[in-house]
Structures are given as structure tokens and as C-alpha cells.
Design a protein around this motif. Structure first.
Motif, short mmCIF file in Angstrom:
data_model
loop_
_atom_site.label_atom_id
_atom_site.label_comp_id
_atom_site.label_asym_id
_atom_site.label_seq_id
_atom_site.Cartn_x
_atom_site.Cartn_y
_atom_site.Cartn_z
N TYR A 1 0.82 -1.21 0.00
CA TYR A 1 0.00 0.00 0.00
C TYR A 1 0.86 1.27 0.00
N TYR A 2 2.15 1.13 -0.21
CA TYR A 2 3.10 2.25 -0.24
C TYR A 2 3.16 3.00 1.09
N LEU A 3 3.01 2.29 2.18
CA LEU A 3 3.18 2.85 3.52
C LEU A 3 4.49 2.31 4.10
N ASP A 4 5.10 3.07 4.96
CA ASP A 4 6.37 2.68 5.55
C ASP A 4 6.13 1.66 6.66
N PRO A 5 6.51 0.40 6.47
CA PRO A 5 6.28 -0.60 7.52
C PRO A 5 7.06 -0.34 8.80
N SER A 6 8.18 0.37 8.70
CA SER A 6 8.95 0.66 9.92
C SER A 6 8.25 1.68 10.81
N ALA A 7 7.28 2.41 10.29
CA ALA A 7 6.53 3.37 11.10
C ALA A 7 5.36 2.72 11.82
N ALA A 8 5.12 1.44 11.57
CA ALA A 8 4.00 0.73 12.18
C ALA A 8 4.48 -0.10 13.37
N GLN A 9 3.59 -0.25 14.34
CA GLN A 9 3.83 -1.15 15.46
C GLN A 9 2.96 -2.38 15.22
N ILE A 10 3.60 -3.49 14.90
CA ILE A 10 2.89 -4.72 14.55
C ILE A 10 3.10 -5.74 15.64
N SER A 11 1.99 -6.32 16.13
CA SER A 11 2.12 -7.38 17.13
C SER A 11 1.14 -8.50 16.81
N VAL A 12 1.64 -9.72 16.87
CA VAL A 12 0.82 -10.92 16.67
C VAL A 12 0.96 -11.75 17.94
N ILE A 13 -0.15 -11.91 18.65
CA ILE A 13 -0.11 -12.51 19.99
C ILE A 13 -1.12 -13.65 20.08
N PRO A 14 -0.70 -14.84 20.48
CA PRO A 14 -1.69 -15.90 20.77
C PRO A 14 -2.41 -15.58 22.09
N LEU A 15 -3.72 -15.72 22.10
CA LEU A 15 -4.48 -15.40 23.31
C LEU A 15 -4.43 -16.52 24.34
N SER A 16 -3.99 -17.68 23.94
CA SER A 16 -3.74 -18.79 24.88
C SER A 16 -2.55 -19.55 24.30
N THR A 17 -2.43 -20.81 24.61
CA THR A 17 -1.33 -21.58 24.03
C THR A 17 -1.54 -21.70 22.52
N TRP A 18 -0.45 -21.71 21.78
CA TRP A 18 -0.55 -21.77 20.32
C TRP A 18 -0.84 -23.20 19.92
N ASP A 19 -2.12 -23.50 19.72
CA ASP A 19 -2.52 -24.86 19.38
C ASP A 19 -3.75 -24.77 18.51
N ARG A 20 -4.19 -25.91 18.00
CA ARG A 20 -5.37 -25.95 17.14
C ARG A 20 -6.59 -25.41 17.87
N GLY A 21 -7.29 -24.48 17.22
CA GLY A 21 -8.50 -23.92 17.80
C GLY A 21 -8.28 -22.71 18.69
N SER A 22 -7.04 -22.41 19.05
CA SER A 22 -6.80 -21.26 19.91
C SER A 22 -6.84 -19.97 19.09
#
Length: 150
Positions: A82-103
Motif C-alpha cells: 500500500y506504499y506505507l512505511d512498515p517501519s513506522a508501524a507497530q505490529i504485534s501478533v499474539i496468541p491469546l492462549s497456548t498456540w494450538d489448534r482452535g486457539s
């Protein structure tokens, strides 16, 4: 004498200048507002798409360990697309429980939109700009056939 007076009264040479002086500030305010809302809306759509892509890529990973890394990488590629600077973004990917099927996995992106270069807008948003956030939550697929059981 009376003829010359009526001619001076009916002269319209300064009328267009007076109309321009009244209408020009309104036009400038409208154009600045359109540029401001257009930029913020474009960025909001891009951040929302990047949040969705991050969540989707992280829940579709083939290994448990690469989930968050894969989600951050997908969000970075989407913002770059999208022609936006990725370094200006705060990106977080967090599992809400243990990383398993269905979580559930939460992808959150925060991006600061710079608007200080738009005329008249810098009077209202001096300095930091406008913050745009997007959050997407998805569940890890139940049928991860390549995952080994723990």
C-alpha cells in the motif's frame, strides 16, 4: 454629471475580486479537509488489510514456532504494498492462549499518519499526526495435518 454618477454606481469591475476574497478561503478549507480525510481513510483501509493478513498468515502457519513471525512478515508486506512505511508501524501478533489448534490469535497494528504537510491541517494536528489502529482475531485451524502432537 448624473450620467457619469450612474455609470460609476453600475461599474462591476471589482465585484469578481470581492467574490473571490469571500469564496477562496472556503474552497481552501474544503480542499484541505478532503486531502486530510482521504489520507486518513486510505491509511485506515491499508492498516485493516495488514491486520487481517497478519492474523491469516499466522493461523495458517505450518509450524507452531513460526506463527507470530509469519504474521508480522505478512503485515509488513501488505503495508509495503500500500506504499506505507512498515517501519513506522507497530505490529504485534499474539496468541491469546497456548498456540494450538482452535486457539485464538490476535493481530494488532498501530500506524501514525503524518498530516502536517497538508495546508491548514497543521493548525489542528501539529506534531504527531493521527493514530490509526486495527485489530483482527482469528482461530488457528483445527486441521493442521503437518503439526506434530505434543
Amino acid at each position: 454629471m448624473m450620467k457619469r454618477f450612474w455609470r460609476a454606481v453600475q461599474d462591476e469591475r471589482g465585484q469578481s475580486l470581492a467574490e473571490l476574497a469571500v469564496v477562496l478561503p472556503l474552497i481552501l478549507i474544503m480542499v484541505s479537509g478532503i486531502m486530510f480525510f482521504g489520507r486518513v481513510l486510505y491509511t485506515a483501509l491499508a492498516v485493516d488489510a495488514a491486520s487481517f493478513d497478519a492474523a491469516r498468515a499466522s493461523v495458517e502457519t505450518l509450524t507452531r514456532e513460526r506463527g507470530p513471525e509469519q504474521g508480522v512478515q505478512a503485515a509488513t508486506f501488505t503495508l509495503d504494498g500500500y506504499y506505507l512505511d512498515p517501519s513506522a508501524a507497530q505490529i504485534s501478533v499474539i496468541p491469546l492462549s497456548t498456540w494450538d489448534r482452535g486457539s485464538a490469535v490476535l493481530a494488532h497494528i498501530c500506524y501514525m499518519v503524518r498530516v502536517d504537510d497538508i495546508p491548514l491541517v497543521r493548525l489542528f494536528f501539529a506534531g504527531s499526526g493521527v493514530q490509526v489502529n486495527a485489530t483482527t482475531t482469528m482461530a488457528v485451524d483445527y486441521y493442521k495435518s503437518r503439526w506434530t502432537a505434543r
